[in-house]
Design a protein around this motif. Structure first.
Motif, PDB file in Angstrom:
ATOM      1  N   PRO A 180       0.794  -1.227   0.000  1.00 31.18           N
ATOM      2  CA  PRO A 180       0.000   0.000   0.000  1.00 31.18           C
ATOM      3  C   PRO A 180       0.828   1.279   0.000  1.00 31.18           C
ATOM      4  N   SER A 181       2.106   1.204   0.282  1.00 35.56           N
ATOM      5  CA  SER A 181       2.923   2.412   0.313  1.00 35.56           C
ATOM      6  C   SER A 181       3.094   2.970  -1.093  1.00 35.56           C
ATOM      7  N   LEU A 182       3.337   4.274  -1.170  1.00 36.99           N
ATOM      8  CA  LEU A 182       3.511   4.923  -2.457  1.00 36.99           C
ATOM      9  C   LEU A 182       4.847   4.538  -3.070  1.00 36.99           C
ATOM     10  N   SER A 183       4.895   4.540  -4.397  1.00 35.04           N
ATOM     11  CA  SER A 183       6.167   4.298  -5.080  1.00 35.04           C
ATOM     12  C   SER A 183       7.033   5.533  -4.944  1.00 35.04           C
ATOM     13  N   THR A 184       8.311   5.379  -5.253  1.00 32.10           N
ATOM     14  CA  THR A 184       9.234   6.506  -5.191  1.00 32.10           C
ATOM     15  C   THR A 184       8.783   7.622  -6.124  1.00 32.10           C
ATOM     16  N   GLU A 185       8.341   7.253  -7.335  1.00 31.34           N
ATOM     17  CA  GLU A 185       7.904   8.265  -8.288  1.00 31.34           C
ATOM     18  C   GLU A 185       6.682   9.010  -7.770  1.00 31.34           C
ATOM     19  N   GLU A 186       5.742   8.310  -7.161  1.00 31.45           N
ATOM     20  CA  GLU A 186       4.539   8.959  -6.638  1.00 31.45           C
ATOM     21  C   GLU A 186       4.880   9.948  -5.538  1.00 31.45           C
ATOM     22  N   ILE A 187       5.820   9.582  -4.690  1.00 26.28           N
ATOM     23  CA  ILE A 187       6.231  10.485  -3.620  1.00 26.28           C
ATOM     24  C   ILE A 187       6.928  11.715  -4.194  1.00 26.28           C
ATOM     25  N   ILE A 188       7.764  11.518  -5.212  1.00 26.14           N
ATOM     26  CA  ILE A 188       8.440  12.653  -5.837  1.00 26.14           C
ATOM     27  C   ILE A 188       7.430  13.585  -6.486  1.00 26.14           C
ATOM     28  N   ARG A 189       6.426  13.010  -7.153  1.00 23.40           N
ATOM     29  CA  ARG A 189       5.401  13.845  -7.790  1.00 23.40           C
ATOM     30  C   ARG A 189       4.604  14.634  -6.749  1.00 23.40           C
ATOM     31  N   LEU A 190       4.244  13.966  -5.672  1.00 26.63           N
ATOM     32  CA  LEU A 190       3.500  14.639  -4.620  1.00 26.63           C
ATOM     33  C   LEU A 190       4.321  15.774  -4.026  1.00 26.63           C
ATOM     34  N   ALA A 191       5.580  15.511  -3.747  1.00 26.05           N
ATOM     35  CA  ALA A 191       6.452  16.553  -3.209  1.00 26.05           C
ATOM     36  C   ALA A 191       6.602  17.695  -4.207  1.00 26.05           C
ATOM     37  N   GLY A 192       6.653  17.372  -5.506  1.00 27.47           N
ATOM     38  CA  GLY A 192       6.759  18.402  -6.529  1.00 27.47           C
ATOM     39  C   GLY A 192       5.544  19.302  -6.565  1.00 27.47           C
ATOM     40  N   VAL A 193       4.359  18.703  -6.462  1.00 31.12           N
ATOM     41  CA  VAL A 193       3.122  19.494  -6.441  1.00 31.12           C
ATOM     42  C   VAL A 193       3.118  20.424  -5.234  1.00 31.12           C
ATOM     43  N   LYS A 194       3.473  19.895  -4.082  1.00 33.36           N
ATOM     44  CA  LYS A 194       3.494  20.701  -2.858  1.00 33.36           C
ATOM     45  C   LYS A 194       4.529  21.817  -2.963  1.00 33.36           C
ATOM     46  N   PHE A 195       5.696  21.512  -3.519  1.00 32.97           N
ATOM     47  CA  PHE A 195       6.746  22.517  -3.673  1.00 32.97           C
ATOM     48  C   PHE A 195       6.291  23.654  -4.586  1.00 32.97           C
ATOM     49  N   ILE A 196       5.662  23.306  -5.698  1.00 31.64           N
ATOM     50  CA  ILE A 196       5.207  24.323  -6.650  1.00 31.64           C
ATOM     51  C   ILE A 196       4.157  25.220  -6.012  1.00 31.64           C
ATOM     52  N   GLN A 197       3.241  24.629  -5.282  1.00 40.26           N
ATOM     53  CA  GLN A 197       2.202  25.424  -4.624  1.00 40.26           C
ATOM     54  C   GLN A 197       2.794  26.356  -3.569  1.00 40.26           C
ATOM     55  N   THR A 198       3.847  25.901  -2.911  1.00 41.92           N
ATOM     56  CA  THR A 198       4.449  26.699  -1.850  1.00 41.92           C
ATOM     57  C   THR A 198       5.246  27.875  -2.394  1.00 41.92           C
ATOM     58  N   THR A 199       5.921  27.665  -3.515  1.00 40.10           N
ATOM     59  CA  THR A 199       6.868  28.671  -4.015  1.00 40.10           C
ATOM     60  C   THR A 199       6.326  29.509  -5.154  1.00 40.10           C
ATOM     61  N   SER A 200       5.093  29.241  -5.610  1.00 37.80           N
ATOM     62  CA  SER A 200       4.568  29.964  -6.764  1.00 37.80           C
ATOM     63  C   SER A 200       3.259  30.625  -6.421  1.00 37.80           C
ATOM     64  N   SER A 201       2.701  31.300  -7.427  1.00 32.90           N
ATOM     65  CA  SER A 201       1.405  31.947  -7.260  1.00 32.90           C
ATOM     66  C   SER A 201       0.256  31.006  -7.575  1.00 32.90           C
ATOM     67  N   VAL A 202       0.571  29.763  -7.905  1.00 28.46           N
ATOM     68  CA  VAL A 202      -0.483  28.805  -8.236  1.00 28.46           C
ATOM     69  C   VAL A 202      -1.176  28.367  -6.958  1.00 28.46           C
ATOM     70  N   GLY A 203      -2.456  28.576  -6.888  1.00 25.04           N
ATOM     71  CA  GLY A 203      -3.198  28.173  -5.705  1.00 25.04           C
ATOM     72  C   GLY A 203      -3.540  26.705  -5.782  1.00 25.04           C
ATOM     73  N   ASP A 204      -4.504  26.374  -6.622  1.00 22.20           N
ATOM     74  CA  ASP A 204      -4.898  24.981  -6.808  1.00 22.20           C
ATOM     75  C   ASP A 204      -4.438  24.535  -8.178  1.00 22.20           C
ATOM     76  N   LEU A 205      -3.618  23.503  -8.220  1.00 23.76           N
ATOM     77  CA  LEU A 205      -3.165  22.983  -9.496  1.00 23.76           C
ATOM     78  C   LEU A 205      -4.325  22.313 -10.210  1.00 23.76           C
ATOM     79  N   TYR A 226      14.232   9.659 -12.813  1.00 22.87           N
ATOM     80  CA  TYR A 226      14.868   8.461 -13.370  1.00 22.87           C
ATOM     81  C   TYR A 226      15.553   7.637 -12.280  1.00 22.87           C
ATOM     82  N   TYR A 227      16.419   8.277 -11.504  1.00 21.30           N
ATOM     83  CA  TYR A 227      17.133   7.522 -10.478  1.00 21.30           C
ATOM     84  C   TYR A 227      16.218   7.129  -9.336  1.00 21.30           C
ATOM     85  N   GLY A 228      15.139   7.883  -9.131  1.00 24.27           N
ATOM     86  CA  GLY A 228      14.145   7.445  -8.153  1.00 24.27           C
ATOM     87  C   GLY A 228      13.574   6.093  -8.531  1.00 24.27           C
ATOM     88  N   ALA A 229      13.295   5.903  -9.821  1.00 17.21           N
ATOM     89  CA  ALA A 229      12.794   4.610 -10.295  1.00 17.21           C
ATOM     90  C   ALA A 229      13.849   3.520 -10.122  1.00 17.21           C
TER      91      ALA A 229
END
Length: 596
Positions: free
Chosen positions: A173-198, A482-485
């Motif tokens: 049930p745990s997330l794959s490495t790629e899924e965690i990286i994507r989730l962190a990327g979404v959170k990072f973009i929301q934190t550092t940009s003017s994008v409210g809801d992706l 890539y290396y996450g995979a």
């Protein structure tokens, strides 16, 4: 002449799924055909002795004689840093046209603006916020490309090695490495940009927050987000702030932890070296007068870790079996077969070919000749030749081996191969052409020599990743996925305490990441490009892709099923090229090429 297909019916049928209504070319999987030296059907032969089991046993005996390198283990134990060696100065990227120049901020904005209402939080051109955050804009662009990467492939067919890969998450049930990286990327973009809801196309299954995650997944996603913040500061050369963030990463990551912790560990090391270089603590050309490493010397050294990688990870064997099958099918009525191997390594791939030729051609092959090319390490190559000679003798197969070792790829001439007019010539390149990307004149010279050999087919296996961008942000994000995979695959294949796993991660992955992210210009020698780039380059020499047969794909599928982690591997077609992925992330490409 017997059928040119060697198959493994004992493992059951391949499972094929067709996407978007495409014509399925793999419905009729090759079954058993009659004809072998044992005078009984191939089905009976496989029931008597599985070819895969035989290969595993034979390779086990074959590898007993492989040389072991104390240098690699000493390097790991001493934790020495890999030295960087510059190559002749040239604008190599422009010469090869492997990638267009770095996209400007305005270009990124224009592309994102074209998405329309999907990005309602992003304003146009002159917004001050946009000019301050090219890092997040580039991250957003790359995140979008990874969200839709499979949809962008030319081909629509998808081959699943397991009966229901999508249900495997029920057991894990745990997330794959790629899924965690994507989730962190979404959170990072929301934190550092003017994008409210992706927009929904970017939304992770767990939304834009870490709610709903397990405690460990939440910690892992926060760790990756912290790494992204550090990379952003490195990008802006805010080295003091970046160092503080990396110190926090070091408290949370480990080269002995889970895949995310290991990935962050080596990426943090790479960012620290980039800081040291950018701040002048490491001279950029400090190693300029030292001898350059030879790629053949590294790849022909059959260390214990390389053997473990071959045995535990499915990708290498997929290329070998599918590639060898493509060669076997092109032999036709040839009595003499000449294979030119640009990166012979341990030579295990040719034990597969020998057994296939004996089985499929009823010993009608009068001679199998293998020529191994190198620029050094002649003794190692010759040792591989001796082992192959012994193996061929055990198969009663007429065989000769020759090494062609030149001081420089520019010195390689087709006359050195001593090709007989009666020989059917084949060229095999596994993970070698990429080593010449920083040296376009040598790559071009090699391709011209290959063309003169007039091979029936050339089999090429390469890394499927765009890690050659002149833009640091693009290289960082692409290499993280890539290396996450790769680290995720090692987690599913080997125990965390496995010494060979640590060697692979430290030297083959960690040092590569450091070179990709910390070096620039001629010192950046690790450069990977995707099949679309290779396809365009091969076209310059009149090379076109040949269709991979259903049998080649069948064998690739059977190899995956042999591995316990094979259920996480995916196959897709980009044109006529096979793309092998790990949980959806492209990892390797396999092409069969012909000269027009």
């Amino acid at each position: 002449m017997a059928s040119t297909t060697f198959s493994f019916e004992v493992f059951g049928p391949v499972v094929v799924r067709e996407n978007l209504g495409s014509n399925n070319e793999f419905d009729d999987v090759v079954g058993g055909t009659n004809g072998s030296k044992h005078n009984h059907s191939r089905e009976e032969y496989w029931r008597d002795s599985s070819f895969m089991e035989t290969l595993n046993s034979d390779f086990g005996l074959y590898q007993d004689n492989l040389l072991e390198s104390d240098l690699v283990f000493a390097k790991f134990q001493q934790q020495d840093k890999q030295e960087e060696y510059p190559l002749p100065a040239d604008d190599l990227l422009d010469d090869l046209n492997f990638e267009a120049g770095s996209p400007t901020l305005q270009t990124c904005l224009k592309e994102i603006a074209n998405l329309g209402s999907e990005l309602s939080g992003v304003q146009h051109g002159k917004d001050k916020k946009e000019k301050q955050h090219p890092f997040w804009l580039a991250s957003l662009e790359l995140l979008k490309s990874y969200e839709h990467r499979w949809k962008k492939l030319d081909g629509d067919k998808f081959i699943k090695p397991s009966s229901n890969t999508t249900l495997n998450r029920l057991a894990d049930p745990s997330l794959s490495t790629e899924e965690i990286i994507r989730l962190a990327g979404v959170k990072f973009i929301q934190t550092t940009s003017s994008v409210g809801d992706l927009p929904s196309t970017f939304i992770h299954p767990y939304g834009s927050s870490f709610s709903g995650l397990s405690d460990q997944d939440m910690k892992d996603a926060q760790l990756v987000e912290l790494l992204l913040f550090a990379a952003e500061k490195v990008h802006y050369q805010e080295f003091h702030r970046a160092s503080k963030l990396l110190n926090q990463c070091n408290c949370l990551c480990s080269n002995k932890g889970n895949p995310i912790q290991r990935v962050v560990f080596y990426f943090a090391e790479a960012l620290r070296e980039r800081i040291d270089r950018g701040s002048g603590r490491i001279a950029v050309n400090a190693c300029g007068k030292r001898q350059k490493p030879d790629p053949h010397a590294q790849m022909t050294n059959p260390t214990r870790s390389k053997i473990a990688c071959h045995q535990e990870l499915p990708f290498v064997q997929v290329a070998q079996f599918a590639g060898v099958q493509a060669i076997v099918e092109s032999v036709d009525d040839a009595k003499k077969v000449h294979v030119i191997d640009l990166n012979i390594g341990s030579g295990a791939q040719w034990t597969i070919l020998m057994q296939a030729l004996v089985l499929c051609y009823d010993c009608q092959i009068e001679l199998l000749k293998i020529t191994a090319v190198g620029t050094s390490s002649k003794n190692r190559i010759d040792e591989t030749g001796k082992r192959l000679i012994n193996f061929a003798q055990s198969m009663s197969l007429p065989f000769t081996f020759k090494s062609v070792v030149v001081g420089d790829v520019l010195d390689l001439k087709h006359e050195l191969f001593e090709i007989d007019t009666e020989e059917a010539v084949f060229v095999y390149s596994q993970y070698f052409l990429r080593t010449l990307i920083p040296q376009p004149n040598r790559l071009e010279s090699l391709m011209k020599v290959i063309r003169k050999t007039n091979p029936r087919v050339m089999v090429v296996a390469e890394v499927e990743a765009n890690l050659n961008s002149p833009n640091f942000v693009h290289r960082f994000i692409e290499s993280l996925f890539y290396y996450g995979a790769c680290f995720d695959c090692l987690e599913a294949s080997m125990s965390r305490e496995d010494f060979n796993r640590r060697i692979i991660e430290s030297i083959y992955f960690g040092d590569a990441v450091k070179n990709i992210l910390a070096s620039e210009g001629e010192e950046r020698t690790v450069r990977h490009v995707k099949i679309d780039v290779w396809r365009a380059y091969f076209g310059r020499f009149g090379m076109i892709e040949a269709e991979l047969s259903s049998s080649s794909l069948y064998h690739a599928n059977l190899v995956m099923e042999k591995f316990g982690c094979g259920r996480f591997c995916t196959f897709d077609m980009n044109g006529k090229c096979l793309i092998v992925g790990w949980k959806g992330t492209p990892v390797q490409s396999l092409s069969v090429l012909k000269f027009t």
